[in-house]
Design a protein around this motif. Structure first.
Motif, PDB file in Angstrom:
ATOM      1  N   SER A  70       0.919  -1.224  -0.015  1.00 27.75           N
ATOM      2  CA  SER A  70      -0.088  -0.053   0.021  1.00 27.75           C
ATOM      3  C   SER A  70       0.934   1.155  -0.067  1.00 27.75           C
ATOM      4  CB  SER A  70      -0.939  -0.097   1.244  1.00 27.75           C
ATOM      5  OG  SER A  70      -1.838   1.208   1.185  1.00 27.75           O
ATOM      6  N   ALA A  71       1.943   1.286   0.932  1.00 33.10           N
ATOM      7  CA  ALA A  71       2.822   2.390   0.945  1.00 33.10           C
ATOM      8  C   ALA A  71       3.559   2.832  -0.492  1.00 33.10           C
ATOM      9  CB  ALA A  71       3.965   2.277   1.851  1.00 33.10           C
ATOM     10  N   ALA A  72       4.067   1.478  -1.117  1.00 32.62           N
ATOM     11  CA  ALA A  72       4.530   1.511  -2.379  1.00 32.62           C
ATOM     12  C   ALA A  72       3.690   2.082  -3.296  1.00 32.62           C
ATOM     13  CB  ALA A  72       5.142  -0.048  -2.666  1.00 32.62           C
ATOM     14  N   ALA A  73       2.640   1.947  -3.423  1.00 34.61           N
ATOM     15  CA  ALA A  73       1.486   2.170  -4.391  1.00 34.61           C
ATOM     16  C   ALA A  73       1.316   3.841  -4.154  1.00 34.61           C
ATOM     17  CB  ALA A  73       0.119   1.508  -4.218  1.00 34.61           C
ATOM     18  N   LEU A  74       1.140   4.297  -3.113  1.00 30.32           N
ATOM     19  CA  LEU A  74       1.269   5.649  -2.695  1.00 30.32           C
ATOM     20  C   LEU A  74       2.336   6.432  -3.276  1.00 30.32           C
ATOM     21  CD1 LEU A  74      -0.174   8.037  -1.034  1.00 30.32           C
ATOM     22  CD2 LEU A  74       1.081   7.447   0.844  1.00 30.32           C
ATOM     23  N   MET A  75       3.669   5.818  -2.827  1.00 27.44           N
ATOM     24  CA  MET A  75       4.777   6.290  -3.489  1.00 27.44           C
ATOM     25  C   MET A  75       4.673   6.356  -4.799  1.00 27.44           C
ATOM     26  SD  MET A  75       8.513   4.893  -3.655  1.00 27.44           S
ATOM     27  CE  MET A  75       8.385   4.426  -5.056  1.00 27.44           C
ATOM     28  N   ARG A  76       4.585   5.458  -5.468  1.00 21.88           N
ATOM     29  CA  ARG A  76       4.276   5.296  -6.865  1.00 21.88           C
ATOM     30  C   ARG A  76       3.267   6.585  -7.452  1.00 21.88           C
ATOM     31  NH1 ARG A  76       3.492   0.658 -11.480  1.00 21.88           N
ATOM     32  NH2 ARG A  76       4.063   2.005 -13.162  1.00 21.88           N
ATOM     33  N   ALA A  77       2.139   6.959  -6.778  1.00 21.88           N
ATOM     34  CA  ALA A  77       1.240   7.765  -7.440  1.00 21.88           C
ATOM     35  C   ALA A  77       1.741   9.170  -7.199  1.00 21.88           C
ATOM     36  CB  ALA A  77       0.028   7.670  -6.390  1.00 21.88           C
ATOM     37  N   GLU A  78       2.537   9.348  -6.059  1.00 22.49           N
ATOM     38  CA  GLU A  78       3.234  10.659  -5.917  1.00 22.49           C
ATOM     39  C   GLU A  78       4.364  11.142  -6.778  1.00 22.49           C
ATOM     40  OE1 GLU A  78       2.407  13.222  -3.949  1.00 22.49           O
ATOM     41  OE2 GLU A  78       0.559  12.057  -3.685  1.00 22.49           O
ATOM     42  N   VAL A  79       5.051   9.901  -7.063  1.00 21.35           N
ATOM     43  CA  VAL A  79       6.239  10.059  -8.176  1.00 21.35           C
ATOM     44  C   VAL A  79       5.706  10.280  -9.621  1.00 21.35           C
ATOM     45  CG1 VAL A  79       8.253   8.911  -8.961  1.00 21.35           C
ATOM     46  CG2 VAL A  79       8.012   8.968  -6.643  1.00 21.35           C
ATOM     47  N   GLU A  80       4.540   9.753  -9.847  1.00 26.46           N
ATOM     48  CA  GLU A  80       3.753   9.982 -11.090  1.00 26.46           C
ATOM     49  C   GLU A  80       3.495  11.330 -11.404  1.00 26.46           C
ATOM     50  OE1 GLU A  80       3.066   8.199 -14.008  1.00 26.46           O
ATOM     51  OE2 GLU A  80       3.880   6.365 -13.482  1.00 26.46           O
ATOM     52  N   VAL A  89       8.594  -2.706  -8.032  1.00 27.12           N
ATOM     53  CA  VAL A  89       8.654  -4.119  -7.104  1.00 27.12           C
ATOM     54  C   VAL A  89       8.759  -3.640  -5.649  1.00 27.12           C
ATOM     55  CG1 VAL A  89      10.372  -5.649  -7.096  1.00 27.12           C
ATOM     56  CG2 VAL A  89       9.912  -4.845  -9.282  1.00 27.12           C
ATOM     57  N   VAL A  90       8.261  -4.626  -4.926  1.00 24.31           N
ATOM     58  CA  VAL A  90       8.136  -4.363  -3.215  1.00 24.31           C
ATOM     59  C   VAL A  90       8.882  -5.685  -2.913  1.00 24.31           C
ATOM     60  CG1 VAL A  90       7.091  -4.234  -1.221  1.00 24.31           C
ATOM     61  CG2 VAL A  90       6.285  -3.256  -3.285  1.00 24.31           C
ATOM     62  N   LEU A  91      10.177  -5.479  -2.182  1.00 20.50           N
ATOM     63  CA  LEU A  91      10.660  -6.748  -1.692  1.00 20.50           C
ATOM     64  C   LEU A  91      10.783  -6.697  -0.133  1.00 20.50           C
ATOM     65  CD1 LEU A  91      14.056  -6.143  -4.283  1.00 20.50           C
ATOM     66  CD2 LEU A  91      12.255  -8.103  -4.404  1.00 20.50           C
ATOM     67  N   ARG A  92      10.908  -7.880   0.530  1.00 18.51           N
ATOM     68  CA  ARG A  92      10.927  -8.251   1.920  1.00 18.51           C
ATOM     69  C   ARG A  92      12.170  -9.035   2.359  1.00 18.51           C
ATOM     70  NH1 ARG A  92       6.120  -9.223   5.783  1.00 18.51           N
ATOM     71  NH2 ARG A  92       7.281  -9.378   7.718  1.00 18.51           N
ATOM     72  N   ARG A  93      12.807  -8.343   3.134  1.00 26.06           N
ATOM     73  CA  ARG A  93      14.328  -9.168   3.680  1.00 26.06           C
ATOM     74  C   ARG A  93      13.680 -10.150   4.721  1.00 26.06           C
ATOM     75  NH1 ARG A  93      19.370  -8.635   2.525  1.00 26.06           N
ATOM     76  NH2 ARG A  93      20.860  -9.091   4.405  1.00 26.06           N
ATOM     77  N   ALA A  94      14.186 -11.137   4.444  1.00 29.40           N
ATOM     78  CA  ALA A  94      13.750 -12.504   5.255  1.00 29.40           C
ATOM     79  C   ALA A  94      15.203 -13.442   5.045  1.00 29.40           C
ATOM     80  CB  ALA A  94      12.768 -13.325   4.672  1.00 29.40           C
ATOM     81  N   ARG A  95      15.552 -13.664   6.193  1.00 26.21           N
ATOM     82  CA  ARG A  95      16.509 -14.546   6.205  1.00 26.21           C
ATOM     83  C   ARG A  95      17.819 -14.374   5.417  1.00 26.21           C
ATOM     84  NH1 ARG A  95      13.224 -20.310   5.952  1.00 26.21           N
ATOM     85  NH2 ARG A  95      12.403 -20.067   8.146  1.00 26.21           N
ATOM     86  N   GLY A  96      18.089 -12.954   5.427  1.00 24.56           N
ATOM     87  CA  GLY A  96      19.196 -12.371   4.575  1.00 24.56           C
ATOM     88  C   GLY A  96      19.214 -12.298   3.221  1.00 24.56           C
ATOM     89  N   ARG A  97      17.681 -12.484   2.645  1.00 28.11           N
ATOM     90  CA  ARG A  97      17.746 -12.256   1.269  1.00 28.11           C
ATOM     91  C   ARG A  97      16.433 -11.324   1.210  1.00 28.11           C
ATOM     92  NH1 ARG A  97      17.443 -17.649  -1.886  1.00 28.11           N
ATOM     93  NH2 ARG A  97      17.457 -15.989  -3.386  1.00 28.11           N
ATOM     94  N   TRP A  98      16.529 -10.583  -0.005  1.00 26.27           N
ATOM     95  CA  TRP A  98      15.454  -9.714  -0.502  1.00 26.27           C
ATOM     96  C   TRP A  98      14.485 -10.507  -1.430  1.00 26.27           C
ATOM     97  CZ3 TRP A  98      14.339  -5.397   1.821  1.00 26.27           C
ATOM     98  CH2 TRP A  98      15.482  -4.998   2.540  1.00 26.27           C
ATOM     99  N   SER A  99      13.254 -10.873  -1.248  1.00 22.82           N
ATOM    100  CA  SER A  99      12.324 -11.814  -1.759  1.00 22.82           C
ATOM    101  C   SER A  99      11.012 -10.595  -2.191  1.00 22.82           C
ATOM    102  CB  SER A  99      11.852 -12.795  -0.987  1.00 22.82           C
ATOM    103  OG  SER A  99      12.887 -13.660  -0.601  1.00 22.82           O
ATOM    104  N   PRO A 100      10.513 -10.979  -3.467  1.00 15.14           N
ATOM    105  CA  PRO A 100       9.400 -10.278  -3.992  1.00 15.14           C
ATOM    106  C   PRO A 100       8.076 -10.390  -2.820  1.00 15.14           C
ATOM    107  CG  PRO A 100      10.181 -11.574  -5.471  1.00 15.14           C
ATOM    108  CD  PRO A 100      10.930 -11.813  -4.365  1.00 15.14           C
ATOM    109  N   VAL A 101       7.391  -9.364  -2.831  1.00 17.24           N
ATOM    110  CA  VAL A 101       6.287  -9.489  -1.873  1.00 17.24           C
ATOM    111  C   VAL A 101       5.161  -9.853  -2.770  1.00 17.24           C
ATOM    112  CG1 VAL A 101       4.735  -8.240  -0.316  1.00 17.24           C
ATOM    113  CG2 VAL A 101       7.193  -7.631  -0.201  1.00 17.24           C
TER     114      VAL A 101
END
Length: 101
Positions: A70-80, A89-101
């Motif tokens: 949701s925050a990423a979508a808001l950010m994109r709308a403002e940048v637009e 692309v939204v990524l989450r840090r888990a176990r030392g790796r970045w994975s797509p959300v």
């Protein structure tokens, strides 16, 4: 607190905006909901890409991911407002790796 990254390719500035306005808009929008830890600009395959790292208040795993998307979508709308974009692309840090959300 869970750590996330959002990446967004920048295609072109809208008339009347300076390049710095892209990152300013991104940080300001994301910062209204979450703590922005870092930001950077890279050129990937000749295309500018902004990346922002931020944290989300810890809740349930799925709720964290929804809040980040949701925050990423808001950010994109403002940048637009200042630039044309693609490939959010939204990524989450888990176990030392970045994975797509």
């Amino acid at each position: 607190m869970p750590s996330f990254r959002v990446q967004l390719n920048i295609l072109a500035l809208r008339p009347g905006h300076r390049p710095e306005a892209v990152m300013d808009a991104a940080v300001a929008a994301l910062g209204t909901r979450h703590h922005v830890e870092a930001n950077q600009l890279d050129i990937v395959g000749g295309v500018p890409r902004i990346t922002l790292r931020f944290t989300v208040e810890e809740e349930e795993y799925d709720a964290d991911a929804r809040a980040a998307r949701s925050a990423a979508a808001l950010m994109r709308a403002e940048v637009e407002q200042v630039a044309r974009t693609r490939d959010l692309v939204v990524l989450r840090r888990a176990r030392g790796r970045w994975s797509p959300v």
